[in-house]
Scaffold this motif. Structure first.
Motif, short mmCIF file in Angstrom:
data_model
loop_
_atom_site.label_atom_id
_atom_site.label_comp_id
_atom_site.label_asym_id
_atom_site.label_seq_id
_atom_site.Cartn_x
_atom_site.Cartn_y
_atom_site.Cartn_z
N VAL A 137 39.41 -23.57 36.01
CA VAL A 137 38.75 -24.86 35.79
C VAL A 137 37.28 -24.73 36.14
N ASP A 138 36.44 -25.32 35.30
CA ASP A 138 35.01 -25.43 35.59
C ASP A 138 34.77 -26.85 36.08
N VAL A 139 34.18 -26.97 37.27
CA VAL A 139 34.20 -28.27 37.95
C VAL A 139 32.97 -28.44 38.83
N THR A 140 32.63 -29.68 39.09
CA THR A 140 31.59 -29.99 40.06
C THR A 140 31.98 -31.24 40.83
N LEU A 141 31.10 -31.66 41.74
CA LEU A 141 31.33 -32.86 42.54
C LEU A 141 30.41 -33.98 42.07
N ILE A 142 30.90 -35.22 42.16
CA ILE A 142 30.09 -36.38 41.80
C ILE A 142 30.12 -37.41 42.92
N ASN A 143 29.11 -38.27 42.91
CA ASN A 143 29.07 -39.45 43.77
C ASN A 143 29.86 -40.54 43.04
N LEU A 144 30.93 -41.04 43.63
CA LEU A 144 31.79 -42.01 42.95
C LEU A 144 31.06 -43.33 42.67
N ARG A 145 30.15 -43.71 43.54
CA ARG A 145 29.45 -44.99 43.36
C ARG A 145 28.52 -44.95 42.16
N THR A 146 27.79 -43.85 42.02
CA THR A 146 26.80 -43.75 40.94
C THR A 146 27.30 -42.98 39.73
N GLY A 147 28.32 -42.14 39.94
CA GLY A 147 28.79 -41.28 38.87
C GLY A 147 27.93 -40.05 38.67
N GLN A 148 26.89 -39.91 39.48
CA GLN A 148 25.97 -38.79 39.33
C GLN A 148 26.54 -37.51 39.95
N GLU A 149 26.26 -36.39 39.32
CA GLU A 149 26.66 -35.10 39.87
C GLU A 149 25.83 -34.79 41.11
N LEU A 150 26.49 -34.19 42.11
CA LEU A 150 25.74 -33.69 43.25
C LEU A 150 24.86 -32.53 42.81
N ARG A 151 23.73 -32.36 43.44
CA ARG A 151 22.80 -31.29 43.08
C ARG A 151 23.44 -29.93 43.36
N MET A 152 23.41 -29.08 42.35
CA MET A 152 23.94 -27.72 42.44
C MET A 152 22.85 -26.74 42.04
N PRO A 153 23.06 -25.43 42.24
CA PRO A 153 21.99 -24.46 42.00
C PRO A 153 21.44 -24.47 40.58
N THR A 154 22.31 -24.73 39.59
CA THR A 154 21.92 -24.68 38.18
C THR A 154 22.72 -25.72 37.41
N PRO A 155 22.32 -26.00 36.19
CA PRO A 155 23.22 -26.74 35.31
C PRO A 155 24.46 -25.90 34.98
N TYR A 156 25.45 -26.52 34.40
CA TYR A 156 26.66 -25.82 33.95
C TYR A 156 26.31 -24.76 32.92
N ASP A 157 27.00 -23.62 33.00
CA ASP A 157 26.83 -22.50 32.06
C ASP A 157 25.41 -21.96 32.03
N ASP A 158 24.76 -21.94 33.18
CA ASP A 158 23.47 -21.27 33.31
C ASP A 158 23.76 -19.83 33.70
N PHE A 159 23.54 -18.91 32.78
CA PHE A 159 23.93 -17.51 33.00
C PHE A 159 22.77 -16.72 33.59
N THR A 160 22.40 -17.11 34.80
CA THR A 160 21.35 -16.40 35.53
C THR A 160 21.85 -16.13 36.94
N GLU A 161 21.12 -15.30 37.66
CA GLU A 161 21.51 -14.97 39.03
C GLU A 161 21.47 -16.19 39.94
N LYS A 162 20.75 -17.21 39.54
CA LYS A 162 20.67 -18.43 40.35
C LYS A 162 22.04 -19.12 40.46
N ALA A 163 22.94 -18.85 39.51
CA ALA A 163 24.29 -19.42 39.54
C ALA A 163 25.23 -18.63 40.43
N HIS A 164 24.80 -17.44 40.91
CA HIS A 164 25.65 -16.59 41.75
C HIS A 164 25.70 -17.14 43.18
#
Length: 224
Positions: free
Chosen positions: A142-169
């Motif tokens: 599963v490809d997944v992230t966390l969200i704030n239930l009140r706002t529906g916004q995704e929590l800040r993560m290192p990259t957007p989804y499917d960013d194929f760079t070392e920053k996603a490691h």
């Protein structure tokens, strides 16, 4: 005669059932018909693919807004094997008192889609080699992230989804404290609920012992 054959297959344990599936050009057994899938589920109810309805989804592969720039799924949906689905349900319930929730980008992926992805990104850090197959093809990744239930916004993560760079490691540390904590929280929670992290993609997790679940190449239209 065909129905008798399917009935006999359904009486086999799942790992033996997989051995009855004709291998593909790479020598891999791939479940490719609904009859095979139904017999598999009859042999082991844990093999059932469950469509996710109670967790938010954002399936980029049902649009052209993804790394392939093409539509890979005919409509937006996520299926997961029953144990993976139940584990995520438990995690979703655990997160709710904290005001957090899950958002799923992808689950089960037909084998044919993995072949298309490999043509574009033949790099095992970010795409599965069709000669091996993917946890997504088994319905337990599963490809997944966390969200704030009140706002529906995704929590800040290192990259957007499917960013194929070392920053996603996971080894990449040149990030601010909030992002590092969000990444750590997601991994800790997923591992506590039976999943294993992929070191090169912060969003990708799979159930332990994925080989228990055969590769599949049944399209979304058929599953629906």
């Amino acid at each position: 005669m065909k129905n008798i054959f399917i009935l006999l297959l359904s009486l086999l344990p799942a790992h033996l059932f997989a051995q009855t599936i004709p291998p593909n050009k790479y020598g891999l057994p791939v479940v490719s018909t609904l009859a095979q899938y139904r017999a598999l589920v009859a042999a082991d109810s844990a093999q059932q693919l469950v469509r996710v309805h109670n967790i938010p989804i954002d399936v980029k592969y049902a649009t052209d807004d993804n790394f392939t720039h093409s539509v890979l799924y005919p409509f937006s949906a996520v299926w997961l094997r029953l144990p993976a689905y139940r584990a995520l349900e438990r995690l979703q319930a655990y997160l709710q008192p904290m005001g957090l929730g899950l958002k799923i980008f992808d689950g089960y992926r037909p084998y044919r889609v993995t072949e298309k992805m490999w043509e574009i990104v033949p790099d095992e850090r970010y795409a599965a080699d069709p000669k091996k197959g993917s946890g997504h093809n088994r319905g337990v990744a599963v490809d997944v992230t966390l969200i704030n239930l009140r706002t529906g916004q995704e929590l800040r993560m290192p990259t957007p989804y499917d960013d194929f760079t070392e920053k996603a490691h996971y080894a990449y540390q040149d990030l601010d404290a909030e992002v590092l904590e969000n990444r750590r929280l997601l991994r800790t929670l997923m591992e506590a609920h039976g999943f294993v992290a992929l070191e090169t993609e912060w969003w990708h997790f799979y159930l332990r012992d994925p080989q228990r679940f055969p590769l599949m190449d049944i399209g979304f239209e058929e599953l629906r």
